[in-house]
Design a protein around this motif. Structure first.
Motif, PDB file in Angstrom:
ATOM      1  N   LEU A 118       1.169  -0.982  -0.308  1.00 44.98           N
ATOM      2  CA  LEU A 118       0.007  -0.158  -0.034  1.00 44.98           C
ATOM      3  C   LEU A 118       0.769   1.229   0.456  1.00 44.98           C
ATOM      4  O   LEU A 118       1.732   1.529   0.371  1.00 44.98           O
ATOM      5  CB  LEU A 118      -1.233   0.178   1.788  1.00 44.98           C
ATOM      6  CG  LEU A 118      -1.857  -1.412   1.639  1.00 44.98           C
ATOM      7  CD1 LEU A 118      -2.974  -0.604   2.627  1.00 44.98           C
ATOM      8  CD2 LEU A 118      -2.631  -1.052  -0.073  1.00 44.98           C
ATOM      9  N   HIS A 119       0.279   2.151  -0.527  1.00 47.87           N
ATOM     10  CA  HIS A 119       1.067   3.517  -0.587  1.00 47.87           C
ATOM     11  C   HIS A 119       0.413   4.454   0.029  1.00 47.87           C
ATOM     12  O   HIS A 119      -0.700   4.552   0.439  1.00 47.87           O
ATOM     13  CB  HIS A 119       1.188   3.639  -1.884  1.00 47.87           C
ATOM     14  CG  HIS A 119       1.594   3.497  -3.433  1.00 47.87           C
ATOM     15  ND1 HIS A 119       2.919   3.458  -3.426  1.00 47.87           N
ATOM     16  CD2 HIS A 119       1.010   2.587  -4.385  1.00 47.87           C
ATOM     17  CE1 HIS A 119       3.093   2.444  -4.596  1.00 47.87           C
ATOM     18  NE2 HIS A 119       2.338   1.520  -4.766  1.00 47.87           N
TER      19      HIS A 119
ATOM     20  N   GLY B 261     -11.434   5.481  -2.252  1.00 49.56           N
ATOM     21  CA  GLY B 261     -10.326   4.388  -2.096  1.00 49.56           C
ATOM     22  C   GLY B 261      -9.206   5.192  -1.081  1.00 49.56           C
ATOM     23  O   GLY B 261      -8.359   4.020  -1.092  1.00 49.56           O
ATOM     24  N   VAL B 262      -9.406   6.525  -0.307  1.00 53.67           N
ATOM     25  CA  VAL B 262      -7.557   6.825   0.759  1.00 53.67           C
ATOM     26  C   VAL B 262      -8.461   6.077   1.438  1.00 53.67           C
ATOM     27  O   VAL B 262      -9.803   6.545   2.359  1.00 53.67           O
ATOM     28  CB  VAL B 262      -7.621   7.917   0.434  1.00 53.67           C
ATOM     29  CG1 VAL B 262      -6.535   8.631   0.824  1.00 53.67           C
ATOM     30  CG2 VAL B 262      -7.147   8.059  -1.327  1.00 53.67           C
TER      31      VAL B 262
ATOM     32  N   ASP C  86      -3.548   2.822  -4.440  1.00 55.32           N
ATOM     33  CA  ASP C  86      -3.464   3.296  -5.926  1.00 55.32           C
ATOM     34  C   ASP C  86      -2.675   5.009  -5.315  1.00 55.32           C
ATOM     35  O   ASP C  86      -3.318   5.222  -4.713  1.00 55.32           O
ATOM     36  CB  ASP C  86      -4.246   4.266  -6.054  1.00 55.32           C
ATOM     37  CG  ASP C  86      -4.219   4.591  -7.395  1.00 55.32           C
ATOM     38  OD1 ASP C  86      -3.548   5.250  -7.788  1.00 55.32           O
ATOM     39  OD2 ASP C  86      -5.756   5.033  -7.854  1.00 55.32           O
ATOM     40  N   GLU C  87      -1.216   4.345  -5.741  1.00 55.86           N
ATOM     41  CA  GLU C  87      -0.860   5.872  -5.456  1.00 55.86           C
ATOM     42  C   GLU C  87      -0.754   7.132  -5.719  1.00 55.86           C
ATOM     43  O   GLU C  87      -0.496   8.005  -5.494  1.00 55.86           O
ATOM     44  CB  GLU C  87       0.865   5.236  -5.649  1.00 55.86           C
ATOM     45  CG  GLU C  87       1.894   6.339  -5.161  1.00 55.86           C
ATOM     46  CD  GLU C  87       3.655   6.039  -5.435  1.00 55.86           C
ATOM     47  OE1 GLU C  87       4.642   6.783  -4.986  1.00 55.86           O
ATOM     48  OE2 GLU C  87       3.682   5.587  -6.870  1.00 55.86           O
TER      49      GLU C  87
ATOM     50  N   ALA D 141      10.206   5.421   2.573  1.00 58.08           N
ATOM     51  CA  ALA D 141      10.475   3.891   3.091  1.00 58.08           C
ATOM     52  C   ALA D 141      10.095   3.097   3.344  1.00 58.08           C
ATOM     53  O   ALA D 141       8.399   3.625   2.711  1.00 58.08           O
ATOM     54  CB  ALA D 141      10.657   4.389   4.482  1.00 58.08           C
ATOM     55  N   LEU D 142       9.909   2.439   3.364  1.00 63.27           N
ATOM     56  CA  LEU D 142       9.270   0.450   3.365  1.00 63.27           C
ATOM     57  C   LEU D 142       9.268  -0.273   4.947  1.00 63.27           C
ATOM     58  O   LEU D 142      10.107   0.122   5.454  1.00 63.27           O
ATOM     59  CB  LEU D 142       9.325   0.029   2.313  1.00 63.27           C
ATOM     60  CG  LEU D 142       8.931  -0.051   1.111  1.00 63.27           C
ATOM     61  CD1 LEU D 142      10.246   1.211   0.914  1.00 63.27           C
ATOM     62  CD2 LEU D 142       8.973  -0.974  -0.658  1.00 63.27           C
TER      63      LEU D 142
END
Length: 699
Positions: free
Chosen positions: A190-191, A218-219, A234-235, A302-303
């Motif tokens: 996810l973004h 969707g956010v 969706d980025e 970062a992830l």
């Protein structure tokens, strides 16, 4: 390297031999290091050192990933210390590894150790193959043994990789579009975008969730106190929602919440005693610079994933071990339950937003167990919400004696803090930690200690033989603007001030600026770089003062214990100040990778020129408004000067870091050249067109 018989700190902290080398992969030697690649080419330099110590071709050496689960903890990659400390540690560790492997071969063969040698991992006896190699023998060695430093390293004359311009080993992936943290992708990721506080301790008064859901169904919003993140698969959607944050998120200031941190007060250093010279000619001048942004081309990213009770974070931080500790502390986890893996960023010059965005990702991942998340900052946040390079001033009072020599010298520095990395001073020093709990604001801030080179105090002691030199350094914490370590810390402004004042004193004494420096200088290596750069440039040039074009000269030893560098700048002045040419002469001891060192010196010089001529962060009411590149110009490719660099090479001397040696001398050389071209002194950075007009009007 080593002081007396003491091991480098990295070996003291990580003594087991197996931390530093691995033969798990046949035909490849894994070398451990806790120092990270920031674009400075350190992986290549360390591989060259390792290759020579093991007598192998550098292609057989692979630097292992820097991961808190497996790498030696070498603290922070900063201060131009990686070659000096990590390089020295690797050399000593691998000398012992080579010796242990040869001893194991001698035991197997029943041979005299003196008859054995190594070549590309193969063991030879009297120069002939034995059929044994490092990988076969690795099982015979106790890798838990501690590195003692007692095994002689390879002599300089045996080096083949060190001293050669080896190509960067980290570039192939990057050229192919897969070498940066921004390229990492995890299944089901996810973004995330974080809506950052517009000023320190801003309170999130209201979030219109209904508006957000109507506009961006969707956010999802994740709110924890004053921390607010937007999450979506969706980025593009999450990025667009972030761009409209002012329509659904409202911030306010609570009076009295912000309180400046305490400091330890003014620090005064006195070297020698000044002889009074009543009525002596002298100067009293103040020099300054404004806040400077890191301005990394790639925004912080970062992830993170929280799975099976363990948090994993991918970060381009300069210090993944300190970062792990602060993430664990902030989120109430045991440090063993947090793993941080270093991934390459697109360039780092100190404490930028890399640590902040790592905590951002960790906070969101904890709210979504099992779900990998990726956080990327916007360009505006990268420039205006990360830690900034500190605004500072330096005032000089100095007198000359009747012979035109400096008789007294006093430098007074006032600076915002330079040392607010995660964990420094026992504080989180992470913006989202403060958003979760405003009580985490630092209560006291100190400068870096002298042993670490100082922060505001860095290079505040002049390299010259001035009698009665007095230096006063004071931190100013009144501003709520967050500042921390940026390439060279206080050395950029301090060297600019010192070398500008030296030029002013030379003018007062009627002396050539180079000659004036040399007659106050006993440091042979500094004299050598000054004389070297003068010869390279044809100093003093043929341009008369005050006619729009001139040379300027400056020199320093980074941190007064690192590399020496002297610079000559040629500038032209018309409607603005333009840097035409730079000559640089450096002494960094043994040069590990000449082309890599050149890149570091010249890259630092270009950045210093950009800071000196263009860069400043605008501040309004003690706040930094959001801005992008249009409000923060940097040096363009068309403005990069012709640069000539020369090294004074002495293989017998230990290597010194090259990454920050240029910042101060280049700034001062440009300032001295511009002032000479104008016929009037410019003391406030950056030397923009507006400041040029101010100086001319003032004259």
């Amino acid at each position: 390297m080593m002081i007396g018989n003491a091991l480098p700190k990295s070996l003291q902290d990580n003594p087991e031999l197996g931390c530093w080398v691995s033969f798990d992969r046949p035909g490849l030697i894994g070398v451990g290091s806790g120092k990270v690649e920031l674009g400075q080419g350190i992986l290549t330099a360390l591989a060259q050192i390792a290759a020579d110590e093991l007598a192998v071709d550098p292609v057989l050496v692979a630097l292992l990933p820097v991961d808190t689960d497996s790498a030696p903890d070498e603290g922070i990659t900063a201060g131009s210390q990686s070659v000096e400390v990590s390089g020295a540690s690797i050399r000593l560790a691998l000398a012992q590894a080579r010796s242990a492997l040869v001893d194991a071969a001698a035991t197997r063969l029943g041979a005299d150790v003196a008859s054995l040698s190594c070549r590309d991992g193969a063991i030879l006896i009297d120069g002939q193959p034995t059929g044994l190699d490092y990988w076969m023998l690795a099982a015979d060695v106790d890798w838990r043994q501690h590195v003692t430093g007692n095994v002689p390293a390879m002599p300089v004359g045996a080096y083949s990789a060190v001293g050669a311009s080896q190509p960067r080993i980290d570039m192939a992936q990057k050229r192919g579009g897969a070498g940066f943290i921004h390229d990492l992708s995890l299944a089901g990721m996810l973004h995330v975008r974080v809506i950052r506080q517009p000023f320190r301790l801003a309170c999130l008064a209201d979030v219109d969730m209904a508006w957000l859901q109507r506009r961006y169904p969707g956010v999802r919003a994740v709110r924890k106190n004053d921390f607010l993140a937007l999450v979506a698969a969706d980025e593009h959607a999450v990025h667009s929602a972030h761009g409209e944050a002012e329509k659904f998120a409202r911030w306010e200031e609570v009076a009295g919440l912000w309180q400046p941190a305490a400091t330890s007060g003014e620090k005064i250093t006195v070297l020698g005693a000044a002889a009074p010279h009543a009525g002596s000619p002298g100067i009293a001048a103040r020099y300054s610079r404004q806040h400077v942004a890191h301005a990394s081309i790639g925004p912080s990213c970062a992830l993170a994933q929280f799975d099976a009770g363990r948090l994993t974070v991918w970060s381009h931080s300069q210090g993944i071990f300190p970062l792990r500790g602060q993430i664990a502390k902030c989120l109430g986890l045991d440090p063993s339950m947090v793993r941080v893996i270093h991934a390459h960023g697109s360039g780092s010059y100190g404490h930028n937003g890399a640590d902040d965005v790592a905590l951002d990702a960790a906070i969101v991942a904890m709210e979504m167990p099992g779900q990998p998340v990726r956080v990327q900052w916007s360009r505006e946040d990268e420039l205006s919400r990360g830690p900034l390079g500190a605004a500072m001033s330096a005032s000089v009072e100095a007198e000359l004696d009747s012979g035109g020599q400096v008789a007294s010298w006093k430098l007074s520095v006032v600076s915002a803090p330079h040392a607010q990395r995660p964990g420094f001073g026992g504080h989180f020093n992470l913006s989202s930690a403060e958003a979760l709990d405003g009580a985490r604001l630092p209560q006291k801030v100190d400068d870096l200690p002298d042993a670490a080179g100082g922060g505001a105090a860095r290079n505040s002691v002049a390299i010259y033989d001035f009698p009665g030199q007095e230096v006063a350094v004071r931190l100013d914490t009144a501003s709520r603007i967050r500042t921390s370590s940026l390439r060279s810390l206080g050395a950029h402004l301090n060297v600019f001030a010192i070398e500008s004042a030296v030029d002013e004193l030379a003018d007062l004494a009627g002396a050539d600026p180079l000659d004036f420096r040399l007659r106050h200088l006993s440091d042979d290596r500094c004299r050598a770089v000054l004389q070297g750069v003068a010869d390279m440039s044809g100093w003093p040039g043929s341009h008369p003062a005050g006619e729009g074009r001139a040379f300027g000269i400056a020199a320093a030893r980074y941190k007064n214990k690192g590399a020496w560098l002297a610079a000559v700048a040629e500038v032209s002045v018309d409607e603005e100040i333009r840097l035409e040419r730079l000559w640089l002469c450096a002494d960094i001891g043994l040069v590990i990778n000449p082309e890599g060192a050149r890149s570091q010196i010249e890259g630092g010089a270009i950045q210093a020129a950009s800071w000196t001529l263009k860069e400043e962060v605008r501040v309004e009411d003690d706040r930094v408004p959001a801005f992008d590149w249009s409000a923060y110009p940097i040096l363009k490719f068309s403005e990069i000067p012709e640069i000539e660099t020369r090294f004074i090479v002495d293989p017998a001397r230990p290597p010194l870091g090259a990454g920050e040696a240029s910042q101060g001398p280049v700034a001062a050389a440009i300032g001295n050249a511009a002032s000479r071209a104008l016929g009037l002194r410019m003391r406030d950075l950056p030397l923009t067109r507006d400041r040029l007009v101010e100086a001319l009007m003032g004259a």
